[in-house]
Design an enzyme around this catalytic site. Structure first.
Site, PDB file in Angstrom:
ATOM      1  CB  CYS A  64     102.026 119.216  61.394  1.00 47.32           C
ATOM      2  SG  CYS A  64     101.905 119.042  59.617  1.00 47.32           S
ATOM      3  CG  HIS A 106     103.218 115.631  63.104  1.00 43.61           C
ATOM      4  ND1 HIS A 106     102.036 115.156  62.581  1.00 43.61           N
ATOM      5  CD2 HIS A 106     103.870 116.235  62.073  1.00 43.61           C
ATOM      6  CE1 HIS A 106     101.973 115.464  61.299  1.00 43.61           C
ATOM      7  NE2 HIS A 106     103.077 116.108  60.967  1.00 43.61           N
ATOM      8  CG  ASN A 128     102.160 114.337  57.709  1.00 44.88           C
ATOM      9  OD1 ASN A 128     101.280 114.912  58.328  1.00 44.88           O
ATOM     10  ND2 ASN A 128     103.394 114.808  57.593  1.00 44.88           N
TER      11      ASN A 128
HETATM   12  O1  UT7 Z   1     104.048 117.235  58.574  1.00 44.17           O
HETATM   13  C1  UT7 Z   1     105.041 118.134  58.972  1.00 44.17           C
HETATM   14  C2  UT7 Z   1     105.882 118.620  57.892  1.00 44.17           C
HETATM   15  N1  UT7 Z   1     106.291 117.639  56.930  1.00 44.17           N
HETATM   16  C3  UT7 Z   1     107.271 116.756  57.182  1.00 44.17           C
HETATM   17  O2  UT7 Z   1     107.746 116.620  58.282  1.00 44.17           O
HETATM   18  C4  UT7 Z   1     107.789 116.002  55.991  1.00 44.17           C
HETATM   19  C5  UT7 Z   1     109.294 115.893  56.083  1.00 44.17           C
HETATM   20  N2  UT7 Z   1     109.918 115.347  54.890  1.00 44.17           N
HETATM   21  C6  UT7 Z   1     109.794 114.068  54.475  1.00 44.17           C
HETATM   22  O3  UT7 Z   1     109.032 113.291  55.016  1.00 44.17           O
HETATM   23  C7  UT7 Z   1     110.701 113.610  53.359  1.00 44.17           C
HETATM   24  O4  UT7 Z   1     111.617 114.646  53.078  1.00 44.17           O
HETATM   25  C8  UT7 Z   1     109.990 113.181  52.050  1.00 44.17           C
HETATM   26  C9  UT7 Z   1     109.238 111.862  52.253  1.00 44.17           C
HETATM   27  C10 UT7 Z   1     109.032 114.251  51.581  1.00 44.17           C
HETATM   28  C11 UT7 Z   1     111.046 112.941  50.974  1.00 44.17           C
HETATM   29  O5  UT7 Z   1     111.970 111.969  51.424  1.00 44.17           O
HETATM   30  P1  UT7 Z   1     113.544 112.248  51.412  1.00 44.17           P
HETATM   31  O6  UT7 Z   1     114.173 111.022  51.918  1.00 44.17           O
HETATM   32  O7  UT7 Z   1     113.814 113.525  52.144  1.00 44.17           O
HETATM   33  O8  UT7 Z   1     113.834 112.402  49.877  1.00 44.17           O
HETATM   34  P2  UT7 Z   1     114.474 113.636  49.090  1.00 44.17           P
HETATM   35  O9  UT7 Z   1     113.478 114.724  48.914  1.00 44.17           O
HETATM   36  O10 UT7 Z   1     115.810 113.980  49.707  1.00 44.17           O
HETATM   37  O11 UT7 Z   1     114.754 112.970  47.690  1.00 44.17           O
HETATM   38  C12 UT7 Z   1     115.691 111.892  47.517  1.00 44.17           C
HETATM   39  C13 UT7 Z   1     115.524 111.349  46.114  1.00 44.17           C
HETATM   40  C14 UT7 Z   1     115.516 112.429  45.045  1.00 44.17           C
HETATM   41  O12 UT7 Z   1     116.090 111.882  43.870  1.00 44.17           O
HETATM   42  P3  UT7 Z   1     117.634 112.174  43.479  1.00 44.17           P
HETATM   43  O13 UT7 Z   1     117.728 113.676  43.380  1.00 44.17           O
HETATM   44  O14 UT7 Z   1     118.442 111.619  44.630  1.00 44.17           O
HETATM   45  O15 UT7 Z   1     117.792 111.457  42.205  1.00 44.17           O
HETATM   46  C15 UT7 Z   1     114.040 112.664  44.804  1.00 44.17           C
HETATM   47  O16 UT7 Z   1     113.774 113.192  43.523  1.00 44.17           O
HETATM   48  O17 UT7 Z   1     114.256 110.672  46.000  1.00 44.17           O
HETATM   49  C16 UT7 Z   1     113.491 111.272  44.947  1.00 44.17           C
HETATM   50  N3  UT7 Z   1     112.086 111.241  45.362  1.00 44.17           N
HETATM   51  C17 UT7 Z   1     111.279 110.197  45.121  1.00 44.17           C
HETATM   52  N4  UT7 Z   1     111.481 109.034  44.479  1.00 44.17           N
HETATM   53  C18 UT7 Z   1     110.437 108.184  44.427  1.00 44.17           C
HETATM   54  C19 UT7 Z   1     111.408 112.167  46.063  1.00 44.17           C
HETATM   55  N5  UT7 Z   1     110.157 111.758  46.289  1.00 44.17           N
HETATM   56  C20 UT7 Z   1     110.057 110.534  45.702  1.00 44.17           C
HETATM   57  C21 UT7 Z   1     109.002 109.607  45.612  1.00 44.17           C
HETATM   58  N6  UT7 Z   1     109.242 108.440  44.963  1.00 44.17           N
HETATM   59  N7  UT7 Z   1     107.781 109.836  46.136  1.00 44.17           N
END
Ligand code: UT7
Length: 337
Positions: free
Chosen positions: A114, A257, A287
């Site tokens: 990225c 980005h 993204n």
């Molecule tokens: O492009 C350069 C590199 N990439 C990035 O910069 C991406 C950076 N990361 C992100 O954008 C975010 O971390 C994500 C969008 C991928 C995930 O969002 P988050 O707020 O960090 O969620 P998380 O992974 O901490 O998960 C929180 C909760 C979890 O459930 P529990 O354990 O709290 O019950 C996940 O299982 O949300 C759950 N979850 C979802 N729920 C519904 C994770 N993905 C999803 C989803 N829909 N798509």
């Protein structure tokens, strides 16, 4: 006289096909429009049809940038393509792009995920400074929907396809003239495991087993990437600004980005850059990795947000981890290129 690398033209190309939050909800993978909007700011992404590819998007964006610069492909001295979703493993995507543009100048890929476009910008500026004999085409192009597991909600909701391009040329505008003022680049290979496709390379060649286990899909530890991303964007942006003798108060436009709207707002708020000075289009494109900065740049240049003399702070970050920030004074090159 100060000579700098300035952006002479820009363009973008995205597939017509859209992947909306409703489409993802319908996949029954445990996600919802509400969750995606709240946690990422994404409403929809563009998605290649089976006959659309990274190089095809790159050629279209490249041609648009060449036209915008008022040059012809034959004027180019180099074609650089930033991508982490190449046309095929060998040869480099830039070979297909150069052929599609009908040029025989140098062509190579930059692989910094990225941060690829930001890395490429610094490389192009270096080539300009060391005597490139014509403008350079830099393209960020990605077909990420082909490498994310459509059933994996942590990645399938985030990534989209598209390409953006810029023509970079030498400018002789004096100390207050347009162009790249400063940059900062970094990497931290100890975080390489946070975003990866493990199969298909030297360490783990493709086999029926790697395909069977899904090792050809991208895997990401999203929340850890998120945490590190905010930190490196702030540190790297401040480092680049300091090298130019500027501070965030001087920034007219923050062009990060487009990884996640919450990363952009968290970094901007730590940098004390108001939301109205942030260029954000992630709601419509998701993204798009190396393509996200040049797509957002082309939109902001086309709709008149960017004015001559504006200070633009750009920062890319991603798999590797890699990061790269650039401070530009906006404006087309002045004088002979
Ligand atoms: O492009 C350069 C590199 N990439 C990035 O910069 C991406 C950076 N990361 C992100 O954008 C975010 O971390 C994500 C969008 C991928 C995930 O969002 P988050 O707020 O960090 O969620 P998380 O992974 O901490 O998960 C929180 C909760 C979890 O459930 P529990 O354990 O709290 O019950 C996940 O299982 O949300 C759950 N979850 C979802 N729920 C519904 C994770 N993905 C999803 C989803 N829909 N798509």
């Amino acid at each position: 006289m100060t000579r700098r690398a300035a952006i002479a033209g820009w363009g973008l190309a995205v597939p017509e096909g859209k992947l909306t939050n409703a489409d993802l909800e319908a996949r029954d993978i445990g996600t919802s429009d509400e969750w995606i909007m709240e946690r990422t700011g994404i409403r929809e992404r563009r998605m290649c049809a089976p006959d659309e590819t990274t190089a095809g998007l790159a050629i279209a964006a490249g041609n648009a940038a060449i036209k915008s610069a008022g040059i012809t492909p034959g004027d180019l001295s180099m074609v650089i393509v930033a991508t982490c979703t190449p046309e095929q493993p060998i040869p480099e995507t830039s070979s297909f792009v150069a052929e599609g543009l009908g040029v025989r100048c140098g062509a190579f890929d930059v692989g910094a995920a990225c941060a690829g476009f930001s890395y490429g910008l610094v490389v192009a500026a270096g080539l300009v400074a060391t005597g490139a004999n014509g403008p350079i085409l830099l393209v960020g192009a990605e077909n990420l929907t082909r490498v994310v597991d459509p059933t994996e909600r942590g990645t399938a909701i985030l990534f989209g396809d598209g390409a953006g391009a810029a023509v970079i040329a030498s400018s002789s505008g004096g100390p207050d003239g347009p162009g790249l003022l400063s940059w900062d680049m970094g990497s931290d290979g100890s975080a390489a495991h946070l975003i990866e496709i493990t199969a298909g390379g030297s360490r783990q060649p493709t086999t029926a087993e790697t395909v069977g286990s899904g090792a050809h899909w991208m895997r990401m530890e999203g929340s850890e990437v998120f945490r590190r991303a905010v930190r490196v964007v702030v540190e790297s942006s401040n480092a680049a600004l300091a090298k130019a003798g500027l501070s965030t108060a001087d920034v007219d436009w923050f062009l990060p980005h487009q990884a996640n709207a919450r990363i952009v707002s968290a970094a901007a708020s730590r940098l004390k850059i108001p939301a109205e000075r942030c260029i954000v289009n992630i709601d419509r494109f998701g993204n798009t990795s190396a393509a996200s900065i040049p797509i957002a740049l082309a939109e902001a240049a086309d709709d008149g947000r960017l004015s001559d003399g504006d200070i633009v702070l750009s920062c890319g970050f991603g798999a590797g981890m890699t990061w790269s920030s650039a401070v530009l004074r906006w404006g087309r090159p002045v004088g002979a290129t």
